[in-house]
Design a protein around this motif. Structure first.
Motif, PDB file in Angstrom:
ATOM      1  N   PRO A  63      27.272 -78.424   6.461  1.00 58.17           N
ATOM      2  CA  PRO A  63      26.185 -78.162   5.516  1.00 58.17           C
ATOM      3  C   PRO A  63      24.844 -77.989   6.228  1.00 58.17           C
ATOM      4  N   PRO A  64      23.924 -77.246   5.646  1.00 56.01           N
ATOM      5  CA  PRO A  64      22.666 -76.927   6.327  1.00 56.01           C
ATOM      6  C   PRO A  64      21.781 -78.121   6.639  1.00 56.01           C
ATOM      7  N   ASP A  65      21.946 -79.237   5.918  1.00 56.32           N
ATOM      8  CA  ASP A  65      21.113 -80.397   6.236  1.00 56.32           C
ATOM      9  C   ASP A  65      21.532 -81.062   7.550  1.00 56.32           C
ATOM     10  N   THR A  66      22.643 -80.551   8.148  1.00 50.02           N
ATOM     11  CA  THR A  66      23.066 -81.061   9.467  1.00 50.02           C
ATOM     12  C   THR A  66      22.745 -80.066  10.581  1.00 50.02           C
ATOM     13  N   GLY A 133      15.297 -55.278   6.080  1.00 56.39           N
ATOM     14  CA  GLY A 133      14.719 -56.159   7.089  1.00 56.39           C
ATOM     15  C   GLY A 133      14.635 -57.579   6.574  1.00 56.39           C
ATOM     16  N   LEU A 134      15.028 -58.549   7.381  1.00 57.24           N
ATOM     17  CA  LEU A 134      15.033 -59.956   6.990  1.00 57.24           C
ATOM     18  C   LEU A 134      14.193 -60.760   7.983  1.00 57.24           C
ATOM     19  N   VAL A 135      13.279 -61.578   7.456  1.00 59.44           N
ATOM     20  CA  VAL A 135      12.379 -62.368   8.299  1.00 59.44           C
ATOM     21  C   VAL A 135      12.479 -63.843   7.933  1.00 59.44           C
ATOM     22  N   GLU A 136      12.616 -64.689   8.926  1.00 59.37           N
ATOM     23  CA  GLU A 136      12.541 -66.132   8.690  1.00 59.37           C
ATOM     24  C   GLU A 136      11.072 -66.513   8.544  1.00 59.37           C
ATOM     25  N   MET A 137      10.701 -67.035   7.371  1.00 54.48           N
ATOM     26  CA  MET A 137       9.320 -67.437   7.130  1.00 54.48           C
ATOM     27  C   MET A 137       9.067 -68.876   7.586  1.00 54.48           C
ATOM     28  N   TYR A 138       9.786 -69.789   6.961  1.00 52.78           N
ATOM     29  CA  TYR A 138       9.601 -71.206   7.248  1.00 52.78           C
ATOM     30  C   TYR A 138      10.964 -71.884   7.320  1.00 52.78           C
ATOM     31  N   ILE A 139      11.033 -72.970   8.072  1.00 57.76           N
ATOM     32  CA  ILE A 139      12.217 -73.818   8.057  1.00 57.76           C
ATOM     33  C   ILE A 139      11.765 -75.263   7.894  1.00 57.76           C
ATOM     34  N   TYR A 140      12.637 -76.064   7.303  1.00 58.42           N
ATOM     35  CA  TYR A 140      12.338 -77.467   7.048  1.00 58.42           C
ATOM     36  C   TYR A 140      13.424 -78.317   7.693  1.00 58.42           C
ATOM     37  N   ASP A 141      13.090 -78.956   8.774  1.00 61.69           N
ATOM     38  CA  ASP A 141      14.044 -79.785   9.496  1.00 61.69           C
ATOM     39  C   ASP A 141      14.386 -81.013   8.655  1.00 61.69           C
ATOM     40  N   GLY A 142      15.679 -81.330   8.597  1.00 57.98           N
ATOM     41  CA  GLY A 142      16.107 -82.493   7.845  1.00 57.98           C
ATOM     42  C   GLY A 142      15.997 -82.278   6.349  1.00 57.98           C
ATOM     43  N   CYS A 143      16.587 -81.206   5.856  1.00 63.74           N
ATOM     44  CA  CYS A 143      16.483 -80.890   4.426  1.00 63.74           C
ATOM     45  C   CYS A 143      17.508 -81.682   3.628  1.00 63.74           C
ATOM     46  N   SER A 144      17.598 -82.966   3.902  1.00 66.66           N
ATOM     47  CA  SER A 144      18.569 -83.815   3.232  1.00 66.66           C
ATOM     48  C   SER A 144      17.900 -84.571   2.088  1.00 66.66           C
ATOM     49  N   SER A 146      18.596 -86.150  -2.259  1.00 67.62           N
ATOM     50  CA  SER A 146      19.306 -85.918  -3.511  1.00 67.62           C
ATOM     51  C   SER A 146      18.910 -84.579  -4.111  1.00 67.62           C
ATOM     52  N   GLY A 147      19.821 -84.023  -4.899  1.00 69.95           N
ATOM     53  CA  GLY A 147      19.533 -82.760  -5.557  1.00 69.95           C
ATOM     54  C   GLY A 147      19.609 -81.583  -4.605  1.00 69.95           C
ATOM     55  N   THR A 148      19.061 -80.471  -5.031  1.00 66.02           N
ATOM     56  CA  THR A 148      19.047 -79.257  -4.220  1.00 66.02           C
ATOM     57  C   THR A 148      17.806 -79.248  -3.347  1.00 66.02           C
ATOM     58  N   ARG A 149      18.001 -79.278  -2.038  1.00 59.88           N
ATOM     59  CA  ARG A 149      16.887 -79.355  -1.089  1.00 59.88           C
ATOM     60  C   ARG A 149      16.723 -78.012  -0.376  1.00 59.88           C
ATOM     61  N   THR A 150      15.478 -77.587  -0.208  1.00 62.80           N
ATOM     62  CA  THR A 150      15.207 -76.325   0.473  1.00 62.80           C
ATOM     63  C   THR A 150      15.181 -76.523   1.983  1.00 62.80           C
ATOM     64  N   CYS A 151      15.917 -75.682   2.700  1.00 57.14           N
ATOM     65  CA  CYS A 151      15.989 -75.772   4.161  1.00 57.14           C
ATOM     66  C   CYS A 151      15.166 -74.689   4.848  1.00 57.14           C
ATOM     67  N   GLY A 152      14.843 -73.636   4.132  1.00 58.57           N
ATOM     68  CA  GLY A 152      14.055 -72.576   4.742  1.00 58.57           C
ATOM     69  C   GLY A 152      13.812 -71.437   3.773  1.00 58.57           C
ATOM     70  N   TYR A 153      12.848 -70.583   4.147  1.00 58.72           N
ATOM     71  CA  TYR A 153      12.512 -69.424   3.324  1.00 58.72           C
ATOM     72  C   TYR A 153      12.568 -68.155   4.156  1.00 58.72           C
ATOM     73  N   PHE A 154      12.974 -67.076   3.492  1.00 53.42           N
ATOM     74  CA  PHE A 154      13.005 -65.758   4.101  1.00 53.42           C
ATOM     75  C   PHE A 154      12.267 -64.768   3.197  1.00 53.42           C
ATOM     76  N   ILE A 155      11.826 -63.665   3.784  1.00 52.04           N
ATOM     77  CA  ILE A 155      11.480 -62.491   3.003  1.00 52.04           C
ATOM     78  C   ILE A 155      12.393 -61.365   3.474  1.00 52.04           C
ATOM     79  N   THR A 179      20.407 -76.515   0.168  1.00 53.49           N
ATOM     80  CA  THR A 179      21.658 -77.229   0.431  1.00 53.49           C
ATOM     81  C   THR A 179      22.774 -76.787  -0.513  1.00 53.49           C
ATOM     82  N   LYS A 180      22.440 -75.950  -1.494  1.00 58.90           N
ATOM     83  CA  LYS A 180      23.438 -75.434  -2.435  1.00 58.90           C
ATOM     84  C   LYS A 180      23.632 -73.932  -2.312  1.00 58.90           C
TER      85      LYS A 180
END
Length: 227
Positions: A63-66, A133-144, A146-155, A179-180
């Protein structure tokens, strides 16, 4: 002997003139509708491509939180093997347009939303096989958690050409990896909120117009908000 009937030259010219006027009024609309249908289709295909890549990445990496998201570029690098990219730019130099246009991106009404991609300190980007074209905007380390957690954003930019409109909700869109799975901005919003934030005349914020347009496309299968 029966008379021979036909059209006079003036009648023919008048008829051709009417046909020309009708064509001038309808052809641009038909072209615009076709372009919008193509955009809706491409947005849906990109979503399907990213969702498939997410599933494959989770199967092989957990899973992405790892995932190791401590460094810029790690998220798109993890996904890249499953995206059938025609070109990768890890990172993309500020001055180049190798994977995505390094232009100014704005809200649907043209209001400034962000500056050049270089503002993200050498963005990590790639070009999909279909030209998106796909760009990584932001990432969030440790997106663990409860619930649905955001790990990163793209445009992603569906026309991916330098000098195009680059309007949020018209030819480029934001999408978050959670995470979902992948979700467009506003995916859990009400219909009224989605429509409001996808209205070029929305008065709730100068740079938010277009924020939920991808969700609008997914729900109503059109770009009627452009009219």
């Amino acid at each position: 002997m029966r008379g021979i009937f036909g059209f006079t030259l003036s009648e023919v010219l008048i008829t051709l003139g009417i046909i020309g006027v009708v064509a001038a009024l309808t052809i641009p609309t038909l072209i615009q509708n076709a372009n919008e249908r193509a955009t809706v289709s491409q947005v849906k295909k990109v979503y399907a491509t990213l969702s498939s890549a997410y599933t494959l990445a989770v199967q092989e990496n957990g899973p992405p939180d790892t995932w190791d998201l401590s460094q810029r570029g790690n998220l798109i690098k993890i996904l890249a093997p499953y995206l059938n990219a025609s070109k990768t730019c890890f990172p993309q130099t500020v001055a180049s347009h190798d994977c995505v246009p390094n232009d100014i991106y704005t809200a649907l009404n043209g209001a400034a939303r962000w500056g050049y991609l270089g503002n993200w300190a050498l963005p990590y980007s790639l070009s999909l096989a279909n030209g998106t074209g796909l760009v990584e905007m932001y990432i969030y380390d440790g997106c663990s958690g409860s619930g649905t957690r955001t790990c990163g954003y793209f445009i992603f930019n569906v026309n991916n050409k330098k000098g195009k409109d680059n309007l949020l909700g018209k030819d480029h869109f934001e999408i978050g990896l959670t995470t979902k799975g992948f979700f467009f901005d506003g995916y859990n919003s009400s219909d009224s909120t989605v429509k409001a934030w996808c209205d070029p005349k929305y008065s709730g914020g100068s740079n938010t117009q277009g924020f939920t347009c991808a969700v609008y496309m997914m729900r109503w299968d059109n770009m009627d908000y452009m009219h």
